[in-house]
Design a protein around this motif. Sequence first.
Motif, PDB file in Angstrom:
ATOM      1  N   VAL B  97      34.234  36.035  30.991  1.00 30.33           N
ATOM      2  CA  VAL B  97      35.026  35.734  29.800  1.00 30.33           C
ATOM      3  C   VAL B  97      36.392  35.200  30.195  1.00 30.33           C
ATOM      4  O   VAL B  97      36.851  34.168  29.697  1.00 30.33           O
ATOM      5  CB  VAL B  97      35.164  36.983  28.901  1.00 30.33           C
ATOM      6  CG1 VAL B  97      36.219  36.749  27.822  1.00 30.33           C
ATOM      7  CG2 VAL B  97      33.826  37.328  28.279  1.00 30.33           C
ATOM      8  N   MET B  98      37.065  35.894  31.142  1.00 26.88           N
ATOM      9  CA  MET B  98      38.418  35.436  31.492  1.00 26.88           C
ATOM     10  C   MET B  98      38.385  34.113  32.244  1.00 26.88           C
ATOM     11  O   MET B  98      39.260  33.254  32.060  1.00 26.88           O
ATOM     12  CB  MET B  98      39.209  36.522  32.234  1.00 26.88           C
ATOM     13  CG  MET B  98      38.609  37.070  33.482  1.00 26.88           C
ATOM     14  SD  MET B  98      39.688  38.295  34.274  1.00 26.88           S
ATOM     15  CE  MET B  98      39.024  39.845  33.748  1.00 26.88           C
ATOM     16  N   THR B  99      37.359  33.922  33.086  1.00 29.71           N
ATOM     17  CA  THR B  99      37.242  32.637  33.781  1.00 29.71           C
ATOM     18  C   THR B  99      37.010  31.509  32.770  1.00 29.71           C
ATOM     19  O   THR B  99      37.617  30.434  32.856  1.00 29.71           O
ATOM     20  CB  THR B  99      36.068  32.666  34.781  1.00 29.71           C
ATOM     21  OG1 THR B  99      36.211  33.820  35.595  1.00 29.71           O
ATOM     22  CG2 THR B  99      36.064  31.438  35.655  1.00 29.71           C
ATOM     23  N   GLY B 100      36.127  31.805  31.800  1.00 26.02           N
ATOM     24  CA  GLY B 100      35.835  30.811  30.767  1.00 26.02           C
ATOM     25  C   GLY B 100      37.094  30.443  29.998  1.00 26.02           C
ATOM     26  O   GLY B 100      37.353  29.268  29.721  1.00 26.02           O
ATOM     27  N   GLN B 101      37.889  31.464  29.705  1.00 22.49           N
ATOM     28  CA  GLN B 101      39.128  31.222  28.955  1.00 22.49           C
ATOM     29  C   GLN B 101      40.076  30.318  29.755  1.00 22.49           C
ATOM     30  O   GLN B 101      40.641  29.358  29.220  1.00 22.49           O
ATOM     31  CB  GLN B 101      39.790  32.567  28.700  1.00 22.49           C
ATOM     32  CG  GLN B 101      40.589  32.597  27.431  1.00 22.49           C
ATOM     33  CD  GLN B 101      41.170  33.987  27.204  1.00 22.49           C
ATOM     34  OE1 GLN B 101      40.845  34.950  27.919  1.00 22.49           O
ATOM     35  NE2 GLN B 101      42.033  34.093  26.224  1.00 22.49           N
ATOM     36  N   THR B 102      40.214  30.613  31.042  1.00 16.90           N
ATOM     37  CA  THR B 102      41.064  29.788  31.901  1.00 16.90           C
ATOM     38  C   THR B 102      40.558  28.351  31.929  1.00 16.90           C
ATOM     39  O   THR B 102      41.318  27.402  31.727  1.00 16.90           O
ATOM     40  CB  THR B 102      41.081  30.364  33.337  1.00 16.90           C
ATOM     41  OG1 THR B 102      41.739  31.609  33.311  1.00 16.90           O
ATOM     42  CG2 THR B 102      41.794  29.431  34.285  1.00 16.90           C
ATOM     43  N   LEU B 103      39.229  28.204  32.175  1.00 19.08           N
ATOM     44  CA  LEU B 103      38.679  26.853  32.275  1.00 19.08           C
ATOM     45  C   LEU B 103      38.840  26.098  30.949  1.00 19.08           C
ATOM     46  O   LEU B 103      39.159  24.908  30.947  1.00 19.08           O
ATOM     47  CB  LEU B 103      37.211  26.905  32.687  1.00 19.08           C
ATOM     48  CG  LEU B 103      36.964  27.336  34.135  1.00 19.08           C
ATOM     49  CD1 LEU B 103      35.477  27.409  34.429  1.00 19.08           C
ATOM     50  CD2 LEU B 103      37.640  26.354  35.099  1.00 19.08           C
ATOM     51  N   ALA B 104      38.635  26.804  29.830  1.00 20.24           N
ATOM     52  CA  ALA B 104      38.762  26.146  28.525  1.00 20.24           C
ATOM     53  C   ALA B 104      40.181  25.626  28.337  1.00 20.24           C
ATOM     54  O   ALA B 104      40.390  24.472  27.946  1.00 20.24           O
ATOM     55  CB  ALA B 104      38.397  27.120  27.408  1.00 20.24           C
ATOM     56  N   ILE B 105      41.172  26.462  28.656  1.00 17.48           N
ATOM     57  CA  ILE B 105      42.568  26.037  28.506  1.00 17.48           C
ATOM     58  C   ILE B 105      42.859  24.834  29.398  1.00 17.48           C
ATOM     59  O   ILE B 105      43.480  23.852  28.972  1.00 17.48           O
ATOM     60  CB  ILE B 105      43.512  27.218  28.846  1.00 17.48           C
ATOM     61  CG1 ILE B 105      43.450  28.252  27.716  1.00 17.48           C
ATOM     62  CG2 ILE B 105      44.937  26.733  29.068  1.00 17.48           C
ATOM     63  CD1 ILE B 105      44.220  29.512  28.002  1.00 17.48           C
ATOM     64  N   VAL B 106      42.361  24.890  30.628  1.00 15.16           N
ATOM     65  CA  VAL B 106      42.671  23.816  31.570  1.00 15.16           C
ATOM     66  C   VAL B 106      41.978  22.514  31.157  1.00 15.16           C
ATOM     67  O   VAL B 106      42.574  21.437  31.217  1.00 15.16           O
ATOM     68  CB  VAL B 106      42.267  24.228  33.003  1.00 15.16           C
ATOM     69  CG1 VAL B 106      42.452  23.076  33.957  1.00 15.16           C
ATOM     70  CG2 VAL B 106      43.088  25.420  33.445  1.00 15.16           C
ATOM     71  N   VAL B 107      40.713  22.608  30.697  1.00 17.49           N
ATOM     72  CA  VAL B 107      39.995  21.396  30.278  1.00 17.49           C
ATOM     73  C   VAL B 107      40.716  20.752  29.096  1.00 17.49           C
ATOM     74  O   VAL B 107      41.013  19.552  29.104  1.00 17.49           O
ATOM     75  CB  VAL B 107      38.531  21.724  29.900  1.00 17.49           C
ATOM     76  CG1 VAL B 107      37.895  20.549  29.166  1.00 17.49           C
ATOM     77  CG2 VAL B 107      37.722  22.064  31.140  1.00 17.49           C
ATOM     78  N   VAL B 108      41.031  21.559  28.083  1.00 12.81           N
ATOM     79  CA  VAL B 108      41.677  20.994  26.891  1.00 12.81           C
ATOM     80  C   VAL B 108      43.048  20.422  27.255  1.00 12.81           C
ATOM     81  O   VAL B 108      43.421  19.330  26.807  1.00 12.81           O
ATOM     82  CB  VAL B 108      41.799  22.047  25.774  1.00 12.81           C
ATOM     83  CG1 VAL B 108      42.519  21.461  24.572  1.00 12.81           C
ATOM     84  CG2 VAL B 108      40.421  22.532  25.363  1.00 12.81           C
TER      85      VAL B 108
END
Lengths: 268, 588
Positions: B97-108
């Motif tokens: 979950v936390m990795t996904g959150q980081t990746l989502a923020i970075v992608v956007v």
Amino acid sequence: MTAATSNRNIPELGAIRFENVTKTFGSVTALDDVSVSFAANKINVLLGLSGSGKSTMLRHINGLHKPSKGGVWTLGTPVHSAGAATLRGLRNDVGMIFQQFHLVESMSVLENVCTGKLGSLRGPRFGLWSYPRAVREAAMEQLARVGLADKAFQRAGTLSGGQQQRVAIARALIQRPTVLLADEPVASLDPLSSAGVIELLTRISREENLTVICSLHQVPIALEFADRIVGLNAGRVVLDRPAAGMTHDDVDGIYAPIPVDERTELAG
Amino acid sequence: MTVDTDASHSAHTGIPHTDASHTGTSHAKVPLPPRPRPSANRIAAGSTLVIILIAAIWSVVALEINVASMVRSLDNAGNFVSRIFPLDFPPLGELLVMTGQTLAIVVVATVLAVVLSLPVALFAAANTTSGPVMRGVSRTIIVMCRAVPDLIFAIVLFRLFGLGALPGILALGLHSIGMVGKLYADAIEELDGGPAEAVRSAGGSRLQWITSTVIPQVMPQLIATALHRFDINLRTSVLLGYVGVGGIGLELANALRTMQYQRGMALALVILALCIALEMLSGAIRASLLGRVPANRRGVLGFIDRVAAGWITAPRGGRELQRGKDGRVRIAPQWDRERIGRFAGVALTIAIVALATVYADLDFSTLAEDLLALPQVLGTFLPPSPQDLIDTLLEAMLVTVQIGLAATLLGLVLALPIGVFAARNVASSGFVANLFRTIIVIIRGLPELILAIVFIVITGLGPIAGTLALAIGSVGLLGKLVADSLEETDVRVQDAVRATGATPIQVFFAATLRQAAPQFIAHVLYQLDVNIRSATLLGIVGAGGIGFYLLNASRVQEFDVVTFIIVMVLVTVLAVEAVAVWTRKALR
């Protein structure tokens, strides 16, 4: 646009007219008080040394350059005073091909040809799919005409020089132009490809009754190809006569050395 | 440095030093023509370099980076190791979950950066701009976005929008314009203007020739730069966890703040693996896009190549003009492997971006309200004031600059040998070069934050930790730049020197290094620029310098102090950049 269209079939006006045109780039005078006109439906060849003003002259015809002094009329449009919209309309009627082909090498051949139609399309285009079907079909027909239909989906950068120049011709033809400008179209090609490209240009110009203004370096090709030859030296017209019956010697005068003081001026 | 000054003289006169050897022969002595005096600019630039070098050495001494302090830290290192084991990994679900959150923020954030940078770059590039005014405005936007660290954007934006993913994304996205916009503008300016002129002469408008010729030509660089920035944003997003940007960085900051070193180091390890893995993946895609890979790779890399092939390689030609039953010409390419691969790539990218946007859980409900409060919020930041901290702040700023200088010097000492061995035309074998290239990629993947945290635990809070972290971080970029500039040298010169019977070492110094020297200086100055910016940021985790006070001031809501620090940082960063740009130009 309306002016250009209504005048395109009135040969007595002259398709293209230069009146006392002078063009300077900084301290360099590229065109020096040039007055000349080109009749419709004829093949005109400009000869002269590099730097004699051939390219500059061609680029005045479609307004890529504006004269420093004097006036240029193309198909009845005063290019020297035309605004952006008028110029776009005029350029739609004037095709141009270049020494270095000027294709987007990473795009397909077909899409490159389609870009020739942008002058009569509204809005930005990106990708083959963004062009109307009619444009893509027209592009295919023009590619078939220059003998490259089988390369339509190949990337332009993978073709040979002669093939790339034929794609560029197709890109100019899709505009259905009345005037075709060619800026040293074979200077980057080997003799065999040159002959092919010139043969193609001649055939298409006759078929379409185009008014052609073409700058060349090869005198023999010019004598064979042209209806009329215009010689430029240091920005001045030094020869202007029908090509029929002309010999090599007649043309030699064009390449006379420029007086030293003017040469340094040109080099600067 | 002395070697270089010498070398630049010979470049200036165009007379190789070996001319002197003629005097010993039986030929008549050839008088040396008088040496033209080096221009005042070159002398000034050379002196600047010497001053920077002296300042860097002084910084190393002043920050007490020496063997004695290392030895003193050895005990700490032992303690540290004993305190972090056993590592305490969070449950897999939580971790994802936390990795996904980081990746989502970075992608956007990266997509946002690309979307904002492209128009800015089109106005900033000389060949596509609409006029000098817009060009100046765009260039200013790029410089300012680069000069304001993402951390500062984050502090201001959190104040404005409150907690959530939005301020983090905006902070990363806005700061990215500084690099992405600059690289895009450079790529556009390097284009061949011919195709654009062809469309112009066919009557195409500016917008038409830009979309039909400029964008297709720079597309590979656009994507490659975006991927490069993605890697950088990933590393920065972890750091921004300290000011509240969600994801794995926030968890790491919380763990360390509460002294849970076993959890903290476990998370650091995950971040490390994530950064290195994505760096390698994006590196492979970038190499493929820019046409720098061998043909016919298989597996994942092969897929990447086929996707990239849309812009690079030649498809099979040889189809006749095809007509349908109604006599219409076929005007769409066939669905072959390459086209399917390309479409799959585009679809995958769109899916990832869409998923990230949804997952980032952006909350725009209070956006209008927040923006209305903008003047009031900005009011709390003005006027800038140091309160009663002026001496402390100035000293901290000096320490930040010292950290940048010392880290660059130490990094250079480490990067030179590694870079030299990684250059394919210098290394003794392809294996050695590949080995050192891999080392460089791994070092590049190391987030400086993680290094800083490890060094803080070992050497204690303070500038030594920051300097060491940045020094090692520098090896990644500087090593790569050194290797690249050696590989870009003209091999014919090396052949010519080799043909005279020179030893490999002589060839290296006389031909290879001599040619690459100007680029070396440019790269080192660039690294100094980068390190001073990073030194500001690392301060927030306690690695010395101004960053610590910046974070403190924002915690206790002394926003006038925040602004004062921002102005100090901006002035310093812009001054260093100006000196670097000027020196590079003068020595070119």
